[in-house]
Design an enzyme around this catalytic site. Structure first.
Site, PDB file in Angstrom:
ATOM      1  N   ASP A 146      -8.962   3.752  -1.929  1.00 12.96           N
ATOM      2  CA  ASP A 146      -9.863   4.214  -0.868  1.00 12.96           C
ATOM      3  C   ASP A 146     -11.158   4.795  -1.421  1.00 12.96           C
ATOM      4  O   ASP A 146     -11.322   6.019  -1.523  1.00 12.96           O
ATOM      5  CB  ASP A 146      -9.148   5.246   0.003  1.00 12.96           C
ATOM      6  CG  ASP A 146      -7.970   4.628   0.736  1.00 12.96           C
ATOM      7  OD1 ASP A 146      -7.899   3.376   0.801  1.00 12.96           O
ATOM      8  OD2 ASP A 146      -7.120   5.388   1.234  1.00 12.96           O
ATOM      9  N   ASP A 170       0.847  -1.191   0.000  1.00 15.75           N
ATOM     10  CA  ASP A 170       0.000   0.000   0.000  1.00 15.75           C
ATOM     11  C   ASP A 170       0.885   1.245   0.000  1.00 15.75           C
ATOM     12  O   ASP A 170       2.095   1.152   0.196  1.00 15.75           O
ATOM     13  CB  ASP A 170      -0.885  -0.063   1.254  1.00 15.75           C
ATOM     14  CG  ASP A 170      -1.903   1.054   1.281  1.00 15.75           C
ATOM     15  OD1 ASP A 170      -2.307   1.526   0.207  1.00 15.75           O
ATOM     16  OD2 ASP A 170      -2.292   1.464   2.399  1.00 15.75           O
ATOM     17  N   GLU A 180       2.546   4.844  -4.086  1.00 15.18           N
ATOM     18  CA  GLU A 180       2.497   5.776  -5.242  1.00 15.18           C
ATOM     19  C   GLU A 180       3.851   6.455  -5.476  1.00 15.18           C
ATOM     20  O   GLU A 180       4.126   6.732  -6.635  1.00 15.18           O
ATOM     21  CB  GLU A 180       1.389   6.802  -5.015  1.00 15.18           C
ATOM     22  CG  GLU A 180      -0.005   6.216  -5.156  1.00 15.18           C
ATOM     23  CD  GLU A 180      -0.395   5.280  -4.002  1.00 15.18           C
ATOM     24  OE1 GLU A 180       0.164   5.457  -2.905  1.00 15.18           O
ATOM     25  OE2 GLU A 180      -1.199   4.367  -4.214  1.00 15.18           O
TER      26      GLU A 180
END
Ligand code: GLC
Length: 799
Positions: free
Chosen positions: A485, A407, A410
């Site tokens: 999300d 997670d 990015e």
């Protein structure tokens, strides 16, 4: 050559007249008078690569997206010169390159129709701030052209009239049309005159696509740096375009273990151990199938990756083992940020070995994430990936964790503008050193790759399982993914549907959403409707953020629990069907979900459809995405479809109302299909499969179906230990013929196939199996149209 006065002129620059042309095997090279070089490589008969430089030399040819396993080679290549152009002909396409300005146009080799044509073509603008060029391409849109693809964009299927940006971004509670979000997949399919082609712009810098937004008849794409480097992929079928793109950027390196296709339960966070056990026990008590339980960041010690909070989890190895005995696979989260802590071994190793990213002038890239201030491994360095992969030894080999969830890759950085690294951060990029401008979009991909390496090594001889949030083209080789999300709203339920379809038509099929929504809380109805959709997604997981209440299948009252159980059970029954679809994807790049346009591009009604999709090859599903619904209208693609719940036959090519109370959902089976099913299990492997159920849907005419099976895990299937059944069904007025062709060396645990025939228009009297005639009474099971036959039959006549 470009001269200085021109450089100072801010604006677009263009190639001039072609001065020379050369051919080197499969690559044609055109040089213009002002020093622009275009390389066109004939990758396959239907795939051309276009690569431009404005400086007279090309940079190192390196791409994280293109797999070394990509197919190459063509049947036919001919280049001829005409007065105004060069003409390149393959067996599939004809490409013109115009001498005056290096523009190109591509035609179908069969009927000479125009497929794709440069408008301004390649042009560029000097990047004053960073050096190099902002590289641009514009093409004419053809009449009635539609556009699809681009990864996880939370927008309607058809992209026409919109502009997009590719820059992977942590996007908590994004909404419809938010752009960009977590993934950068710069690949789209254009469709006009019933013919489809694709463009993959393999440029990792921040890039943009405009589909007739700025100018109604022009499609363009550009990037803030790097090369104009794109692949043109001709179909004409959209499914061929996507399969060819997937061939270029890679199929999953192995099939997922079957349990990964089961149901997964997640939350931020289940802790301590007693809570985890309470959840898993409840699944078993309530008989809701579940294969995986997740530990989010709170399992760690102060959010330090590869550590455990010993207060919450005093003996992780024992806990993971106990969960395993109950059929649960434990999956843990691992983020990229490594806490700055000189007493923490992972941090110390990273520091000592110089594995962390640095700013342009030398200092470390420091950023705040869950653990506070962190440094970040440079996953673009193969040595760092190796180190990282070895960090999983204890988690996987010792403790028994079965999957890792990557997670914040990015990479997400908190409390800074842009929510990520600054541009100047340096990366190794496999020795082609560069700044974060170039490496940003592939950072998460390389983290997932390193994680995959670790899981593969330490899970062996079992198959690895990884999930990632960030991705660039090609990431599907290593990992599954979810859509980030999202929010517990009805609108988000339809966004999840769109995103899963879009990811599938962007080469990345192992995808799902946080079922029920991550942020905020769904009511029971929304949760039930979302589960109904979610069981038809390749990756099926409920996840939610902790501060918004409970989100387990039993959290909304008994009625909802029953609906949720019913649909999760359906998922488990359909596992051999889904596994077969996955095998098709991993073998041939065929997407597991097919938007209607991908299923039938020749029917123009499909070009703007959003909600309906084909799951695998034969199942048409359409979620209910409004509250208080008793059903909905939906479009049926051409052909005949059986209502899954009632066996009622529907003629396609029209929009119809379908009843679907809260305990139902519109699901239809293509006539002629043979759908394999397993019994309901609480987890994969709970039961020995004693027979394979085949739901056979009568059709007048022919239809083929496949069933792929293997040991459900491990690598023996690569050595030929799989079982593939190819069925051909032929229906006539008084007869149904089923032929089976079997291949592979795997012996399935069951001996019989249980055929349940739906929609048979006649009463069965006799059955002939491999030329031996039986009276139906001898084979008949309960019900008029159910019979058992030996699994190895070749030829079955039902009369
Ligand atoms: C991010 C993830 C989410 C996770 C949370 C805590 O928001 O997207 O899935 O639960 O971080 O780790």
């Amino acid at each position: 050559m470009i001269i200085n006065t021109e450089l100072e002129y801010k604006g677009n620059m263009f190639p001039s007249q072609i001065a020379s042309y050369e051919k080197d095997l499969d690559t044609l090279s055109f040089t213009t008078e002002n020093g622009v070089i275009l390389h066109i490589t004939v990758v396959r008969d239907s795939v051309l690569r276009f690569r431009y430089t404005t400086t007279g030399i090309f940079e190192n040819d390196f791409s994280y997206a293109i797999t070394k396993y990509a197919s190459r080679g063509y049947n036919h290549l001919e280049v001829s010169e005409e007065e105004d152009k060069y003409v390149i002909t393959t067996s599939k396409l004809i490409c013109h390159v115009f001498k005056a300005d290096l523009r190109s146009a591509i035609f179908d080799a069969k009927d000479n129709s125009i497929i794709c044509q440069d408008e301004l073509g390649f042009h560029w603008e000097e990047s004053y701030e960073f050096g190099g060029d902002i590289v641009k391409m514009s093409k004419n849109a053809q009449e009635g052209e539609s556009y699809y693809g681009l990864g996880d964009k939370p927008v309607d299927n058809n992209l026409k009239g919109k502009r997009f940006e590719n820059w992977v971004t942590d996007s908590y509670a994004y909404g419809k049309n938010t752009d960009p979000i977590y993934k950068a997949i710069p690949f789209y399919t254009g469709l006009h005159n019933k013919k489809a082609y694709g463009i993959f712009f393999d440029n990792t810098f921040r890039s943009f696509f405009d589909f007739c937004q700025e100018r109604r008849n022009i499609t363009s794409f550009w990037a803030q740096g790097g090369e104009m480097n794109y692949y043109f992929i001709y179909g004409p079928e959209m499914s061929e375009v996507v399969a060819n793109y997937t061939d270029l950027t890679g199929k999953p390196h192995e099939l997922p273990a079957l349990w990964t296709l089961g149901y997964h339960q997640c939350k931020w966070s289940y802790y301590p151990e007693s809570k985890v056990k309470e959840i898993t026990k409840k699944f078993r008590d309530l008989k809701i199938p579940c294969d995986a339980i997740y530990l989010d960041i709170d399992y760690m010690d102060g959010f330090r990756c590869f550590t455990w909070n010993k207060e919450y989890f005093p003996d992780p190895k024992r806990m993971v083992q106990e969960l395993k005995e109950d059929g649960f696979k434990t999956i843990v989260i691992i983020d990229p940020g490594i806490k700055i802590d000189h007493d923490y071994s992972v941090f110390k190793e990273g520091l000592e070995n110089d594995y962390f990213c640095k700013r342009a002038d030398g200092p470390y890239m420091k950023g705040k994430v869950w653990p506070g201030e962190c440094y970040f491994p440079d996953f673009t360095n193969p040595e760092v990936r190796d180190w990282w992969s070895n960090l999983f030894r204890e988690l996987v080999e010792e403790i028994g964790v079965k999957g890792v969830w990557n997670d914040m890759n990015e990479p997400a950085v908190m409390e800074v503008p842009g929510k990520t690294f600054p541009y100047d951060v340096r990366h190794d990029y496999e020795g082609h050193h560069c700044s974060h401008r170039k490496a940003h979009n592939i950072y998460g991909m390389q983290m997932a790759r390193a994680t995959y390496q670790g899981l593969k090594k330490f899970s062996y001889p079992k198959r690895p399982f990884v999930i990632t949030r960030a991705a660039y083209s090609g990431t599907q080789r290593y990992t599954s993914s979810w859509t980030g999300d999202n929010v517990a709203t009805w609108e988000h339920l339809s966004i999840a549907n769109l995103q899963a379809q879009r990811m599938c038509m962007s080469g990345f099929s192992f995808i799902g959403s946080d079922i029920g929504g991550f942020a905020e809380q769904p009511n029971g109805e929304l949760y039930a409707r979302w589960i109904q959709l979610g069981v038809f997604h390749p990756f099926c997981r409920t996840h939610s953020s902790g501060d918004h209440g409970d989100q387990e299948p039993w959290a909304f009252g008994d009625n909802i629990t029953d609906v949720v159980r019913k649909f999760i059970e359906l998922r488990y029954q359909l596992l051999p069907y889904l596994y077969t679809a996955f095998w098709r994807y991993a073998e041939e790049g065929i997407p597991i979900l097919k938007s209607l346009v991908l299923y039938d591009q020749h029917d123009t009604h499909t070009h703007y459809r959003n909600d309906e999709f084909i799951f695998g090859e034969k199942i048409l599903a359409c979620p209910i995405n409004e509250p208080n619904a008793k059903g909905r209208r939906m479009y049926f693609p051409k052909g005949e479809w059986y209502n899954f719940w009632t066996d009622e036959l529907v003629n396609g090519g029209q929009e119809l109302w379908v009843d679907a109370d809260l305990d139902s959902m519109p699901v239809f089976i293509k006539a002629g299909a043979m759908i394999p099913k397993y019994p309901i299990q609480q987890y994969v492997g709970e039961k020995e499969i004693e027979e394979l159920i085949l739901d056979v849907y009568y059709k007048e005419g022919k239809e083929t179906s496949q069933v792929y099976e293997d040991a459900n895990d491990g690598y023996d299937y690569i050595k030929g230990r799989y079982s593939l059944r190819n069925f051909t069904l032929t229906g006539r007025e008084n007869e149904l013929i089923i032929q089976q062709h079997k291949s592979g060396k795997y012996t399935t645990p069951y001996e019989t196939l249980k055929l349940r025939i739906h929609g048979l228009p006649f009463k069965i009297k006799t059955v002939k199996i491999d030329k031996v005639e039986y009276s139906f009474k001898d084979l008949k099971l309960n019900g008029d149209n159910t019979l058992e036959v030996h699994k190895d039959f070749n030829d079955l006549h039902i009369m």
